[in-house]
Design a protein around this motif. Structure first.
Motif, PDB file in Angstrom:
ATOM      1  N   PHE A 216       0.876  -1.174   0.000  1.00 50.17           N
ATOM      2  CA  PHE A 216       0.000   0.000   0.000  1.00 50.17           C
ATOM      3  C   PHE A 216       0.909   1.218   0.000  1.00 50.17           C
ATOM      4  CE2 PHE A 216      -3.950   1.873   2.377  1.00 50.17           C
ATOM      5  CZ  PHE A 216      -4.144   2.771   1.342  1.00 50.17           C
ATOM      6  N   ILE A 217       0.874   1.983  -1.122  1.00 49.92           N
ATOM      7  CA  ILE A 217       1.754   3.144  -1.273  1.00 49.92           C
ATOM      8  C   ILE A 217       1.435   4.157  -0.177  1.00 49.92           C
ATOM      9  CG2 ILE A 217       2.538   4.972  -2.824  1.00 49.92           C
ATOM     10  CD1 ILE A 217       3.108   2.117  -3.763  1.00 49.92           C
ATOM     11  N   PRO A 218       2.432   4.605   0.605  1.00 55.64           N
ATOM     12  CA  PRO A 218       2.184   5.571   1.680  1.00 55.64           C
ATOM     13  C   PRO A 218       1.527   6.868   1.150  1.00 55.64           C
ATOM     14  CG  PRO A 218       4.356   4.626   1.863  1.00 55.64           C
ATOM     15  CD  PRO A 218       3.835   4.205   0.541  1.00 55.64           C
ATOM     16  N   ILE A 219       0.691   7.506   1.979  1.00 56.47           N
ATOM     17  CA  ILE A 219      -0.037   8.730   1.611  1.00 56.47           C
ATOM     18  C   ILE A 219       0.586   9.896   2.375  1.00 56.47           C
ATOM     19  CG2 ILE A 219      -2.286   9.872   1.542  1.00 56.47           C
ATOM     20  CD1 ILE A 219      -3.538   7.029   1.769  1.00 56.47           C
ATOM     21  N   GLN A 220       0.999  10.916   1.653  1.00 53.99           N
ATOM     22  CA  GLN A 220       1.562  12.104   2.284  1.00 53.99           C
ATOM     23  C   GLN A 220       0.434  12.935   2.913  1.00 53.99           C
ATOM     24  OE1 GLN A 220       4.850  12.627   2.462  1.00 53.99           O
ATOM     25  NE2 GLN A 220       5.059  10.623   1.388  1.00 53.99           N
ATOM     26  N   ASP A 221       0.787  13.656   3.967  1.00 53.52           N
ATOM     27  CA  ASP A 221      -0.221  14.534   4.583  1.00 53.52           C
ATOM     28  C   ASP A 221      -0.792  15.498   3.527  1.00 53.52           C
ATOM     29  OD1 ASP A 221       0.239  13.269   6.953  1.00 53.52           O
ATOM     30  OD2 ASP A 221       1.516  14.869   7.799  1.00 53.52           O
ATOM     31  N   LYS A 222      -2.049  15.886   3.743  1.00 49.96           N
ATOM     32  CA  LYS A 222      -2.759  16.718   2.780  1.00 49.96           C
ATOM     33  C   LYS A 222      -3.246  18.004   3.433  1.00 49.96           C
ATOM     34  CE  LYS A 222      -2.532  13.555  -0.470  1.00 49.96           C
ATOM     35  NZ  LYS A 222      -1.783  13.765  -1.720  1.00 49.96           N
ATOM     36  N   VAL A 223      -3.679  18.982   2.578  1.00 42.84           N
ATOM     37  CA  VAL A 223      -4.266  20.249   3.042  1.00 42.84           C
ATOM     38  C   VAL A 223      -5.706  20.268   2.585  1.00 42.84           C
ATOM     39  CG1 VAL A 223      -4.226  22.773   2.875  1.00 42.84           C
ATOM     40  CG2 VAL A 223      -2.077  21.466   2.994  1.00 42.84           C
ATOM     41  N   LEU A 224      -6.517  20.571   3.525  1.00 42.39           N
ATOM     42  CA  LEU A 224      -7.941  20.608   3.183  1.00 42.39           C
ATOM     43  C   LEU A 224      -8.138  21.547   2.011  1.00 42.39           C
ATOM     44  CD1 LEU A 224     -10.798  19.669   3.973  1.00 42.39           C
ATOM     45  CD2 LEU A 224     -10.950  21.730   5.407  1.00 42.39           C
ATOM     46  N   GLY A 225      -8.933  21.075   1.102  1.00 42.97           N
ATOM     47  CA  GLY A 225      -9.210  21.878  -0.076  1.00 42.97           C
ATOM     48  C   GLY A 225      -8.475  21.362  -1.282  1.00 42.97           C
ATOM     49  N   GLU A 226      -7.453  20.478  -0.990  1.00 38.81           N
ATOM     50  CA  GLU A 226      -6.775  19.891  -2.145  1.00 38.81           C
ATOM     51  C   GLU A 226      -7.755  19.003  -2.892  1.00 38.81           C
ATOM     52  OE1 GLU A 226      -3.132  17.909  -1.326  1.00 38.81           O
ATOM     53  OE2 GLU A 226      -2.248  19.569  -0.199  1.00 38.81           O
ATOM     54  N   ALA A 227      -7.437  18.778  -4.143  1.00 37.74           N
ATOM     55  CA  ALA A 227      -8.321  17.990  -4.993  1.00 37.74           C
ATOM     56  C   ALA A 227      -8.354  16.534  -4.546  1.00 37.74           C
ATOM     57  CB  ALA A 227      -7.856  18.080  -6.433  1.00 37.74           C
ATOM     58  N   PRO A 228      -9.424  15.810  -4.788  1.00 42.43           N
ATOM     59  CA  PRO A 228      -9.475  14.359  -4.500  1.00 42.43           C
ATOM     60  C   PRO A 228      -8.293  13.655  -5.187  1.00 42.43           C
ATOM     61  CG  PRO A 228     -11.665  15.171  -5.024  1.00 42.43           C
ATOM     62  CD  PRO A 228     -10.729  16.300  -5.353  1.00 42.43           C
TER      63      PRO A 228
END
Length: 503
Positions: free
Chosen positions: A396-408
């Motif tokens: 399972f490829i790791p997921i980097q932290d995201k910023v709300l509002g970023e695209a799906p």
């Protein structure tokens, strides 16, 4: 003491002694006096007479005596005593004594104790009437005695016999023995036969101080060959699977028994018999004898060989996991014949002895050997094992932290089996559509990737978590016309009241 002259004559009331005409030519008469209890002494010069009861005695002058001692001839040694003989003119008994030499005497019996010169002396000591006689000596020579050996005839003997030799010497000395010819040994008087040739034994007696050596005596006898028999035990019927065995026959002689294959499906190597087929087999045991033993009568034994029993050794199969490589089954028959396999049940395929796993579950494989002309069919042997589901690896490829509002964005994962992966939100402000994740809030989001497995593979799943952060505040400047001033542009606000430029 004295000699009796004559009987007395009594007359005129007194005692008178009359001399007989045997003693004197004329009669003489003398008066007897001093009588007492029949013993009388004469008076006067004539005192040589005495009267006792009715007998008259006269004491005469002592006489001389001579010894006659015959020559003793030389003789040979013998321990047997013999009598000495000597006489005297007085008829008195003589006395013998050994002056020198190997002899002893007891009375008149002389015993020789060895060889050499012996001197014997005879004496007579005399008495009231006779003087002692002059001693007389005789010397003789004792020579060694001859001796003979008595050696009985020896009967013919069997080879290997051990027996005592018997021979006696007339001297009672011990006889000695030696082998003159033939194969034999002697220890003392015990003879052991070691060969088959006629044997000549010599008995000797070398003599000693008293005996001459005896003439040797020889005895010859023949050695007889001994009969022997073969003990060949009955051979029980065999089965072909016994293959080979050692024949067991013995000869009473202890000699090695030989064997011959008379008939039947077998080969013979020494005493080892090996079957080559089924049927009746006849074996003959022989022993040809040697210089000691006669040939034995041959003995035959017949037995039958029937089909052999065989068994299968089928190695147990350890449980497997789906996806393992093909493997060979391992089984052997005690007959050495090839073993056949078949799949009784289970998710596998069989090519010869190679088994390929096609699924999971219980597998039953059977090993058989149908037999042939020499072997019965073996009892089938089965082995059972289980093919377990295989594990699979999910990445399972790791997921980097995201910023709300970023695209799906799409979730990405792979599995070693290539099967399809499903995703799910474990918790957090996000929604999923297939593998497209949309963030709808700030916080920690945990997503799970799952491969549910199938008939052959186990389920696997992996979780990944990331943070959805608030966006950073932003000052947006617009121009009078409403257009946004781009970053990096310079705006001139003029001067402050202090005359300072602001930009």
């Amino acid at each position: 003491g004295g000699r009796i002259l004559n009987e007395r004559y009594i007359a005129d009331g007194g005692f008178y002694v009359y001399k007989s005409v045997d003693d004197w030519a004329t009669y003489e008469r003398e008066k007897v006096s001093n009588s007492s209890l029949g013993h009388y002494d004469f008076t006067g010069a004539n005192t040589g007479y005495a009267v006792a009861q009715d007998k008259v005695f006269k004491r005469l002058p002592k006489l001389q005596q001579l010894i006659t001692f015959p020559n003793i001839f030389d003789r040979t040694y013998s321990p047997t005593p013999f009598d000495l003989s000597a006489t005297t003119t007085s008829n008195l008994a003589v006395t013998f004594s050994v002056i020198s030499g190997p002899a002893t005497i007891d009375g008149k019996k002389l015993t020789i104790t060895g060889t050499g010169a012996v001197t014997i002396e005879t004496t007579q000591a005399g008495n009231e009437d006779y003087f002692a006689a002059s001693a007389v000596r005789q010397t003789f020579q004792v020579n060694k005695a001859p001796q003979t050996i008595t050696f009985p005839t020896i009967a013919d003997q069997e080879y290997g016999t051990m027996f005592d030799l018997t021979a006696t010497a007339s001297s009672n000395l011990e006889a000695n023995f030696q082998v003159i010819s033939g194969s034999a040994t002697i220890e003392g008087k015990k003879l052991t036969i070691t060969g088959a040739d006629p044997i000549t034994i010599e008995a000797t007696q070398a003599g000693n101080d008293n005996y001459l050596a005896a003439s040797v005596v020889r005895r010859t006898f023949s050695v007889i060959q001994v009969a022997q028999t073969i003990d060949f035990p009955v051979i029980a019927d065999k089965t072909f699977d016994e293959k080979a065995f050692d024949l067991a026959a013995t000869a009473s002689s202890g000699l090695v028994v030989e064997y011959q294959l008379i008939s039947g499906p077998a080969t013979l190597n020494g005493q080892t018999l090996t079957f080559t087929g089924l049927g009746a087999i006849t074996i003959e045991a022989t022993q040809s004898g040697n210089n000691r033993y006669l040939a034995a009568n041959a003995v035959r034994r017949t037995f039958s060989v029937t089909k052999g029993v065989q068994t299968i050794d089928f190695t147990a199969i350890a449980d497997k996991t789906y996806g393992e490589a093909d493997f060979d089954l391992a089984a052997s028959a005690s007959s050495g014949l090839a073993v056949d396999f078949q799949v009784i049940s289970g998710p596998v395929t069989l090519n010869g002895q190679t088994l390929t796993i096609t699924g999971t579950g219980t597998v039953v494989v059977e090993a058989t050997q149908a037999g042939n002309a020499n072997y019965l069919a073996a009892s089938a042997v089965r082995q059972t094992f289980v093919v377990n589901k295989a594990s699979q690896t999910l990445t399972f490829i790791p997921i980097q932290d995201k910023v709300l509002g970023e695209a799906p964005f799409e979730l990405r994962a792979t599995v070693s089996t290539g099967l399809s992966i499903t995703f799910s939100i474990v918790n957090g402000p996000a929604t999923l559509s297939g593998n497209l994740l949309t963030m709808n809030g700030v916080g920690k989001v945990t997503v799970k990737a799952t491969q549910a497995g199938n008939d052959n593979y186990l389920t696997t799943e992996v979780e990944q978590s990331f943070l959805v952060k608030s966006p950073t505040p932003k000052l947006v400047l617009t121009k009078a016309d409403g257009s946004e001033i781009s970053a990096g542009s310079t705006i001139d606000f003029g001067q402050t009241s202090l005359g300072v430029a602001v930009s």
